[in-house]
Design a protein around this motif. Sequence first.
Motif, PDB file in Angstrom:
ATOM      1  N   UNK A  73      -2.915  -8.278  -5.730  1.00 27.97           N
ATOM      2  CA  UNK A  73      -3.040  -9.251  -4.653  1.00 27.97           C
ATOM      3  C   UNK A  73      -4.504  -9.468  -4.321  1.00 27.97           C
ATOM      4  N   UNK A  74      -4.893 -10.726  -4.254  1.00 30.22           N
ATOM      5  CA  UNK A  74      -6.252 -11.088  -3.867  1.00 30.22           C
ATOM      6  C   UNK A  74      -6.373 -10.982  -2.349  1.00 30.22           C
ATOM      7  N   UNK A  75      -7.284 -10.145  -1.825  1.00 32.80           N
ATOM      8  CA  UNK A  75      -7.381  -9.985  -0.360  1.00 32.80           C
ATOM      9  C   UNK A  75      -7.846 -11.237   0.354  1.00 32.80           C
ATOM     10  N   UNK A  76      -8.409 -12.200  -0.370  1.00 34.78           N
ATOM     11  CA  UNK A  76      -8.861 -13.448   0.254  1.00 34.78           C
ATOM     12  C   UNK A  76      -7.940 -14.620  -0.066  1.00 34.78           C
ATOM     13  N   UNK A 127       7.070  -2.038   4.116  1.00 35.41           N
ATOM     14  CA  UNK A 127       6.695  -2.867   2.969  1.00 35.41           C
ATOM     15  C   UNK A 127       5.191  -3.092   2.923  1.00 35.41           C
ATOM     16  N   UNK A 128       4.566  -3.146   4.079  1.00 34.02           N
ATOM     17  CA  UNK A 128       3.122  -3.371   4.108  1.00 34.02           C
ATOM     18  C   UNK A 128       2.367  -2.212   3.470  1.00 34.02           C
ATOM     19  N   UNK A 129       2.894  -1.012   3.583  1.00 39.94           N
ATOM     20  CA  UNK A 129       2.240   0.119   2.925  1.00 39.94           C
ATOM     21  C   UNK A 129       2.277  -0.059   1.409  1.00 39.94           C
ATOM     22  N   UNK A 130       3.377  -0.592   0.895  1.00 36.98           N
ATOM     23  CA  UNK A 130       3.433  -0.872  -0.533  1.00 36.98           C
ATOM     24  C   UNK A 130       2.506  -2.004  -0.941  1.00 36.98           C
ATOM     25  N   UNK A 131       2.395  -3.010  -0.082  1.00 40.54           N
ATOM     26  CA  UNK A 131       1.507  -4.128  -0.377  1.00 40.54           C
ATOM     27  C   UNK A 131       0.054  -3.669  -0.412  1.00 40.54           C
ATOM     28  N   UNK A 132      -0.322  -2.789   0.508  1.00 40.02           N
ATOM     29  CA  UNK A 132      -1.706  -2.320   0.560  1.00 40.02           C
ATOM     30  C   UNK A 132      -2.108  -1.580  -0.708  1.00 40.02           C
ATOM     31  N   UNK A 133      -1.136  -1.002  -1.412  1.00 40.22           N
ATOM     32  CA  UNK A 133      -1.445  -0.294  -2.652  1.00 40.22           C
ATOM     33  C   UNK A 133      -1.765  -1.239  -3.804  1.00 40.22           C
ATOM     34  N   UNK A 134      -1.500  -2.535  -3.623  1.00 36.00           N
ATOM     35  CA  UNK A 134      -1.733  -3.504  -4.698  1.00 36.00           C
ATOM     36  C   UNK A 134      -2.805  -4.520  -4.338  1.00 36.00           C
ATOM     37  N   UNK A 135      -3.562  -4.266  -3.289  1.00 34.56           N
ATOM     38  CA  UNK A 135      -4.615  -5.199  -2.896  1.00 34.56           C
ATOM     39  C   UNK A 135      -5.905  -4.834  -3.621  1.00 34.56           C
ATOM     40  N   UNK A 148      -3.680   2.157 -10.644  1.00 32.72           N
ATOM     41  CA  UNK A 148      -3.919   3.542 -10.222  1.00 32.72           C
ATOM     42  C   UNK A 148      -5.131   3.635  -9.299  1.00 32.72           C
ATOM     43  N   UNK A 149      -6.179   2.888  -9.610  1.00 36.52           N
ATOM     44  CA  UNK A 149      -7.362   2.901  -8.763  1.00 36.52           C
ATOM     45  C   UNK A 149      -7.068   2.273  -7.402  1.00 36.52           C
ATOM     46  N   UNK A 150      -6.262   1.218  -7.395  1.00 28.19           N
ATOM     47  CA  UNK A 150      -5.907   0.577  -6.125  1.00 28.19           C
ATOM     48  C   UNK A 150      -5.088   1.523  -5.250  1.00 28.19           C
ATOM     49  N   UNK A 151      -4.134   2.218  -5.864  1.00 26.19           N
ATOM     50  CA  UNK A 151      -3.299   3.154  -5.095  1.00 26.19           C
ATOM     51  C   UNK A 151      -4.134   4.307  -4.564  1.00 26.19           C
ATOM     52  N   UNK A 152      -4.970   4.877  -5.413  1.00 21.61           N
ATOM     53  CA  UNK A 152      -5.784   6.009  -4.963  1.00 21.61           C
ATOM     54  C   UNK A 152      -6.771   5.593  -3.872  1.00 21.61           C
ATOM     55  N   UNK A 160      -4.383   4.324   5.550  1.00 22.51           N
ATOM     56  CA  UNK A 160      -3.119   4.910   5.112  1.00 22.51           C
ATOM     57  C   UNK A 160      -2.596   5.885   6.159  1.00 22.51           C
ATOM     58  N   UNK A 161      -3.471   6.701   6.737  1.00 24.72           N
ATOM     59  CA  UNK A 161      -3.044   7.638   7.774  1.00 24.72           C
ATOM     60  C   UNK A 161      -2.491   6.903   8.991  1.00 24.72           C
ATOM     61  N   UNK A 162      -3.174   5.828   9.393  1.00 23.00           N
ATOM     62  CA  UNK A 162      -2.699   5.050  10.531  1.00 23.00           C
ATOM     63  C   UNK A 162      -1.370   4.372  10.235  1.00 23.00           C
ATOM     64  N   UNK A 163      -1.241   3.830   9.035  1.00 25.57           N
ATOM     65  CA  UNK A 163       0.023   3.183   8.670  1.00 25.57           C
ATOM     66  C   UNK A 163       1.164   4.191   8.607  1.00 25.57           C
TER      67      UNK A 163
END
Length: 408
Positions: A73-76, A127-135, A148-152, A160-163
Amino acid sequence: MRQRYFMNRFYLFNKHTRTKGLPKGVENQLSTLSQKTRKSELDGGRVTDDSFMEDEMDLEGELLTESLQDCIIDPTGELYFAWQTIVGCCVFYNIIFTIMRITFEQLEYHWLLFWIFDIISDMIYCLDMGVQMHISFINDGIYVTDKNMLRDNYLRTRRFTQDLLAVIPLTYMVLAVKCIYWIFIRLLGAGDLELSVAVTSATLYGFCRLPRLIKYRTLSELFSSIESRTNAPDMFRAVNLIVYLLVIIHWVACVYYFISWFEGFGINNWVYPATEDGEPEHFFLRKYTVCFYWSFLTLTTIGGGSDPETNLEYLFTGLTFFNGVFVFAAVVGNVGDVISNMNAARTGFQAKMDDIKRYMLHHKVPDALQKRVKKWFDYSWARTHGVDEISLLETLPDKLRARIQIQI
């Protein structure tokens, strides 16, 4: 020039996807575009702007399709902006109604409606937590697309802690405990063992949903995205300030009613008066309106209500006055800046026009020439609205500046 541009694009896209290679079909398309440009230059011809734009749009469309297939996902991009809007609405729902469910007991009659919205918002939070792993994110000037780099990267951030804290299922845990307790009572047939608590179910569930407010940063990011997309950023900033102000007044109003309930309705003139069924003051709309009015008067330091009597009332009223001074100082200052920015261009342009008028008057320039100068200023304002186009376009790269000049 165009050949060098395509080769640069090829190099950047190769670095952009260095962990996976270019998407299927894009490398051939880049090669075809480069060959067409080279052939046109060798023949002494030129690639037309329309064909160049069409080829570039096809290339970007191909990249977008491949990115969507890879779930990057493109953040912009517009897709993420739409998702930000959905998540932001859920966060705004929790900010507004969580405190209301804690304080106003009448909202318990709408428990089914709230449960539906709670479940929907909680699902979107997850679902937003899953989306954030692909941004995708930028590393050394290049967008990273390796999953893998996006997830890490997401798992290492504070977000991630706040979510994770925001999706703690306290509400469902309390509901499960109440169900188990109800089954236990029914099986034993011991109705006398039922607990008698001073809070309603709506208040209890409202407290359980307080962790959902940890995700407030998503709402700020949504406002920033809207501000960058709107054609009237100054007007949006003013509306944004009003929204923040209304949310603060809303929360203070709810806390005021909660303190009145805690101390006892009608025990003095400061708290909300005691009411009975059928009285106008007993209905939810009247309660909320009165509390909102008290909150507005107190935050604006206008006052006018009854003086506090207990220590808790003095403490809450003092803190409200204290916060109101800073809140409204910030709001008034920001609104003043917004209004100044809205009129800054016209004020600067008018100052230049006044200077040239005084200059012509001092040197006794003929009236006919003065009228021509004034007409030119009117034409210049109608065309550019006081914007210095040359200095403004100099901040853009050469290719973007050329594209803008072609379009206008």
